[in-house]
Write an enzyme that holds these catalytic residues in place. Structure first.
Site, PDB file in Angstrom:
ATOM      1  N   GLU A 287       0.806  -1.210  -0.344  1.00 54.08           N
ATOM      2  CA  GLU A 287       0.003  -0.164   0.538  1.00 54.08           C
ATOM      3  C   GLU A 287       0.766   1.351  -0.130  1.00 54.08           C
ATOM      4  O   GLU A 287       0.895   1.757   0.306  1.00 54.08           O
ATOM      5  CB  GLU A 287      -0.908  -0.009   1.396  1.00 54.08           C
ATOM      6  CG  GLU A 287       0.007  -0.309   2.516  1.00 54.08           C
ATOM      7  CD  GLU A 287      -0.098  -1.675   3.335  1.00 54.08           C
ATOM      8  OE1 GLU A 287       0.018  -2.170   2.260  1.00 54.08           O
ATOM      9  OE2 GLU A 287       0.064  -1.560   4.234  1.00 54.08           O
ATOM     10  N   HIS A 311      -8.712  -3.737  -1.175  1.00 53.06           N
ATOM     11  CA  HIS A 311      -7.453  -3.983  -0.096  1.00 53.06           C
ATOM     12  C   HIS A 311      -6.536  -2.968   0.205  1.00 53.06           C
ATOM     13  O   HIS A 311      -6.049  -1.794   0.943  1.00 53.06           O
ATOM     14  CB  HIS A 311      -6.595  -5.318   0.020  1.00 53.06           C
ATOM     15  CG  HIS A 311      -6.496  -5.537   1.524  1.00 53.06           C
ATOM     16  ND1 HIS A 311      -6.769  -5.810   2.555  1.00 53.06           N
ATOM     17  CD2 HIS A 311      -4.938  -4.734   1.903  1.00 53.06           C
ATOM     18  CE1 HIS A 311      -5.422  -5.708   3.518  1.00 53.06           C
ATOM     19  NE2 HIS A 311      -5.007  -5.061   2.898  1.00 53.06           N
ATOM     20  N   GLU A 312      -5.899  -2.572  -0.766  1.00 57.79           N
ATOM     21  CA  GLU A 312      -5.104  -1.252  -0.973  1.00 57.79           C
ATOM     22  C   GLU A 312      -4.957  -0.261  -0.651  1.00 57.79           C
ATOM     23  O   GLU A 312      -4.296   0.623  -0.243  1.00 57.79           O
ATOM     24  CB  GLU A 312      -3.369  -1.859  -2.509  1.00 57.79           C
ATOM     25  CG  GLU A 312      -3.146  -2.426  -2.455  1.00 57.79           C
ATOM     26  CD  GLU A 312      -2.454  -3.915  -0.844  1.00 57.79           C
ATOM     27  OE1 GLU A 312      -2.098  -2.765  -0.437  1.00 57.79           O
ATOM     28  OE2 GLU A 312      -2.462  -4.638  -1.348  1.00 57.79           O
ATOM     29  N   HIS A 315      -6.097   0.360   1.867  1.00 51.37           N
ATOM     30  CA  HIS A 315      -4.954   1.313   3.530  1.00 51.37           C
ATOM     31  C   HIS A 315      -4.544   2.935   3.053  1.00 51.37           C
ATOM     32  O   HIS A 315      -4.359   2.861   4.660  1.00 51.37           O
ATOM     33  CB  HIS A 315      -3.619   0.653   2.901  1.00 51.37           C
ATOM     34  CG  HIS A 315      -3.431  -1.035   3.142  1.00 51.37           C
ATOM     35  ND1 HIS A 315      -3.148  -1.033   4.761  1.00 51.37           N
ATOM     36  CD2 HIS A 315      -3.343  -2.015   3.475  1.00 51.37           C
ATOM     37  CE1 HIS A 315      -2.843  -2.149   5.098  1.00 51.37           C
ATOM     38  NE2 HIS A 315      -3.022  -3.136   4.409  1.00 51.37           N
ATOM     39  N   GLU A 334      -4.110  -4.071   9.509  1.00 49.70           N
ATOM     40  CA  GLU A 334      -4.783  -5.128   8.759  1.00 49.70           C
ATOM     41  C   GLU A 334      -6.590  -5.571   8.726  1.00 49.70           C
ATOM     42  O   GLU A 334      -6.432  -5.506   7.997  1.00 49.70           O
ATOM     43  CB  GLU A 334      -3.669  -6.023   8.168  1.00 49.70           C
ATOM     44  CG  GLU A 334      -2.286  -5.967   7.618  1.00 49.70           C
ATOM     45  CD  GLU A 334      -2.556  -5.492   6.931  1.00 49.70           C
ATOM     46  OE1 GLU A 334      -3.584  -5.303   5.532  1.00 49.70           O
ATOM     47  OE2 GLU A 334      -1.508  -4.804   6.094  1.00 49.70           O
ATOM     48  N   ASP A 391       8.550 -11.025   9.759  1.00 49.24           N
ATOM     49  CA  ASP A 391       8.306 -12.064   8.369  1.00 49.24           C
ATOM     50  C   ASP A 391       8.277 -13.141   8.787  1.00 49.24           C
ATOM     51  O   ASP A 391       7.782 -13.721   8.349  1.00 49.24           O
ATOM     52  CB  ASP A 391       9.353 -11.453   7.324  1.00 49.24           C
ATOM     53  CG  ASP A 391       9.543 -10.212   6.948  1.00 49.24           C
ATOM     54  OD1 ASP A 391       8.746  -9.764   6.610  1.00 49.24           O
ATOM     55  OD2 ASP A 391      11.166  -9.653   6.792  1.00 49.24           O
ATOM     56  N   TYR A 399      -5.604 -10.268   9.790  1.00 48.61           N
ATOM     57  CA  TYR A 399      -6.664  -9.615   8.939  1.00 48.61           C
ATOM     58  C   TYR A 399      -7.838 -10.102   9.452  1.00 48.61           C
ATOM     59  O   TYR A 399      -8.432  -9.367   9.427  1.00 48.61           O
ATOM     60  CB  TYR A 399      -5.634 -10.505   7.654  1.00 48.61           C
ATOM     61  CG  TYR A 399      -4.799  -9.638   7.012  1.00 48.61           C
ATOM     62  CD1 TYR A 399      -5.259  -8.677   5.704  1.00 48.61           C
ATOM     63  CD2 TYR A 399      -3.179  -9.879   7.489  1.00 48.61           C
ATOM     64  CE1 TYR A 399      -3.762  -8.446   5.003  1.00 48.61           C
ATOM     65  CE2 TYR A 399      -2.241  -9.529   6.992  1.00 48.61           C
ATOM     66  CZ  TYR A 399      -2.046  -8.458   6.032  1.00 48.61           C
ATOM     67  OH  TYR A 399      -0.801  -8.087   5.290  1.00 48.61           O
TER      68      TYR A 399
HETATM   69 ZN   LIG Z   1      -2.818  -5.020   4.341  1.00 51.79          ZN
END
Ligand SMILES: [Zn+2]
Length: 619
Positions: A287, A311-312, A315, A334, A391, A399
């Site tokens: 994003e 979705h982006e 953001h 998220e 990560d 989410y």
């Molecule tokens: Zn996202």
């Protein structure tokens, strides 16, 4: 030393950086960027100031007015997660609120992927792009690499003149280099004298809206674009086919921006441009403000890639305007964005489509509970990531559990009241970085008594899925689930039952099948519906995962081809895991190791790390 963020050396008693002015020389022949940057702090400071770095060479720290050197030191050995601490000594008379650092990146910088010409579409020119989330900005420039810090920036990118650049910033100009401009005269290793070479061009950018460092982004390559709306261009490598397909896929973007504005308030970032990257981009989308980065796998030819764009886009309000203070509170980015994305999808693609997305998310959330059954910390919304690489624990939990939490509140207070609450939340905290407690305090103040109706502590600090989470109900969703259940009894769906299925219907169907079935069933399903050849990677990868787990070796050629043509972690993770997990799978393990050794160079460093961690767990 009072840490502010488990993933940063930033000290909470130090002033934060408010602006960075960058001069960057891109040397493609050595996959290195040489830089000089002026850092401005929120207030003058004396003594040691802590900055994050990773695989950077720091050449000099200078006083901006006199250009006299300032002392600095680097920690002797890197922290495996945080990298190397750079301590800059500012003079004791409180006279400095700014300083200059000259530095160079290294070819193994974890935020950068350098592609050789043969790894690009046109095979003529090299390409480089960034991926800074969560903690990789420090491998491009020294910084206080925590989302608690918000910076504005300006940048001069000196690149070969046959290439062009985009950034998460306003494009000011493309022009010939000017001798001594910016901080270019301070560049290390003789690159100051190459600044004005006649093979070079300068791309100038300015970002006046404060962003967390993980949203710092650029891409440099042979780029082209198409206009698809009044504030949207789609960029990609300048190849006719790619640009046309992208422009078609994202033609509906302006409509989504307008719907987003109706739901969440004004779009604050002026432009919403999209950049379609080469196939090795490790995520579905990133994003980056004003310039969203996308994997080419979202171009499916049926406008369904619009969901990743939704979705982006979402953001732009949740994540980029209101940002999690550190990664312990990642669900604030998220969970809200997944909720907002589905509200936009509901308006532009209909309620059935939105419910289907919730259903796919619900399946994914349940699978993550299985993945983290021995590490329940990461089934919480608010996590403790001290000593943990973000990560390594990236998952659907922030989410989908975050979405479920917000949906639960919506069901409790009703949609109109929740919509009003969301708008007020966004208006109150825009351009701020906050934590879970700040959200909960705001919720309790604006929805009095909510804590008596919903167990807010269980939702945010508890493990697993709370009992008042909700599996969605819709005719389409139930029909798909019941067809999947019938497959277990040996019945395959008829052609007329799947005639109007798109990729998402197939994805949900496959996700509801048992993980492994008889190899003959896999072959029969593919013989009828050709799922192994689907253009939609969500469908193809779900199918191939089932084929591997069912030891149906007829499809291993397709598995290898897929692993070599895309670098999106959403696909690499399940396929490599399916190959190496479990006992008695020597052939699969040998295949996984061979394919990785051959495909590795085409993956982004973050994706390489993820595959290596899957191997170290199972091999
Ligand atoms: Zn996202």
């Amino acid at each position: 030393m009072a840490p502010l963020d488990p993933h940063s050396f930033t000290d909470s008693t130090h002033p934060l950086t408010t602006h960075v002015s960058l001069s960057l020389y891109f040397d493609f022949s050595s996959a290195t960027i040489h830089g000089a940057a002026l850092f401005t702090l929120s207030s003058p400071y004396s003594g040691q100031l802590s900055l994050d770095t990773r695989s950077l060479s720091i050449h000099q720290v200078l006083s901006p007015s006199t250009l006299s050197p300032l002392p600095f030191s680097l920690s002797p050995s890197p922290d495996p997660i945080k990298g190397i601490l750079l301590s800059v000594s500012l003079p004791n008379d409180n006279s400095l609120s700014s300083f200059i650092i000259t530095f160079s990146t290294s070819p193994c910088s974890s935020a950068l992927q350098w592609l050789s010409p043969r790894q690009t579409f046109n095979k003529k020119h090299p390409f480089v792009f960034t991926q800074c989330q969560s903690i990789h900005a420090r491998s491009i420039l020294p910084c206080q690499d925590t989302p608690a810090s918000r910076i504005c920036y300006s940048a001069l990118l000196n690149v070969p003149r046959e290439l062009s650049a985009v950034m998460s910033a306003r494009h000011v100009d493309r022009r010939l280099p000017v001798s001594g401009e910016g901080f270019s005269s301070l560049l290390p290793n003789g690159f100051n004298s190459l600044w004005c070479s006649d093979t070079r061009v300068v791309e100038e950018f300015d970002m006046s809206q404060p962003i967390p460092p993980y949203l710092f982004a650029f891409a440099v390559g042979e780029l082209g674009f198409r206009e698809v709306g009044p504030r949207t261009r789609v960029y990609s490598e300048a190849a006719e086919g790619v640009l046309e397909a992208a422009a078609k896929e994202f033609a509906g973007t302006e409509e989504m921006i307008r719907q987003g504005e109706k739901l969440f308030g004004d779009y604050e970032w002026e432009r919403f441009d999209l950049l379609v990257l080469p196939p090795s981009f490790p995520y579905g989308g990133m994003e980056n403000p004003r310039m969203v980065f996308l994997t080419p796998t979202v171009i499916k030819g049926d406008a369904s890639g619009a969901q990743v764009v939704a979705h982006e886009l979402a953001h732009s309000w949740t994540g980029n305007l209101i940002t999690n203070k550190n990664n312990d509170h990642f669900w604030l980015n998220e969970g809200f964005t997944t909720y907002a994305e589905r509200r936009i999808v509901e308006v532009v693609q209909g309620e059935d489509r939105a419910v289907l997305n919730i259903g796919i998310g619900w399946r994914g959330l349940n699978e993550e509970m299985e993945r983290f059954k021995d590490n329940l910390e990461f089934t919480k919304l608010k996590t403790n990531q001290e000593g943990v690489d973000p990560d390594a624990v990236y998952s659907q939990v922030p989410y989908e559990k975050g979405f479920q939490f917000l949906w639960r509140i919506e069901r409790q207070i009703g949609r109109p009241a929740f919509d009003e609450f969301l708008k007020k939340y966004i208006a109150t905290f825009k351009f701020k970085s906050i934590d879970t407690e700040t959200f909960l305090d705001f919720l309790k103040a604006n929805v009095p008594g909510i804590e008596k109706e919903i167990d807010l502590v269980l939702w945010t600090e508890g493990t697993g899925i709370p009992p008042d989470a909700y599996e969605p109900v819709s005719n389409l969703y139930s029909k798909i689930v019941s067809l999947a259940n019938e497959f277990k009894l040996g019945r395959m769906p008829r052609e007329d039952e799947v005639a109007d299925w798109q990729g998402q219907e197939w994805e949900l169907y496959l996700e509801n099948l048992p993980k492994s079935v008889e190899a003959s069933q896999v072959l029969a399903l593919d013989a009828r519906y050709r799922l192994s050849e689907s253009k939609d990677y969500e469908v193809k990868v779900s199918f191939l995962q089932m084929a591997i787990l069912s030891k149906c070796r007829d499809f291993y050629g397709e598995v290898e081809k897929t692993l070599k043509e895309v670098g999106r972690m959403k696909y690499l993770r399940p396929l490599y895991t399916a190959l190496v997990q479990g006992v008695g799978k020597e052939e699969e393990k040998i295949l996984a190791k061979r394919v990785f050794s051959e495909a590795r160079d085409c993956y982004h460093p973050i994706a390489q790390g993820v595959v290596e961690s899957i191997f170290s767990k199972h091999l």
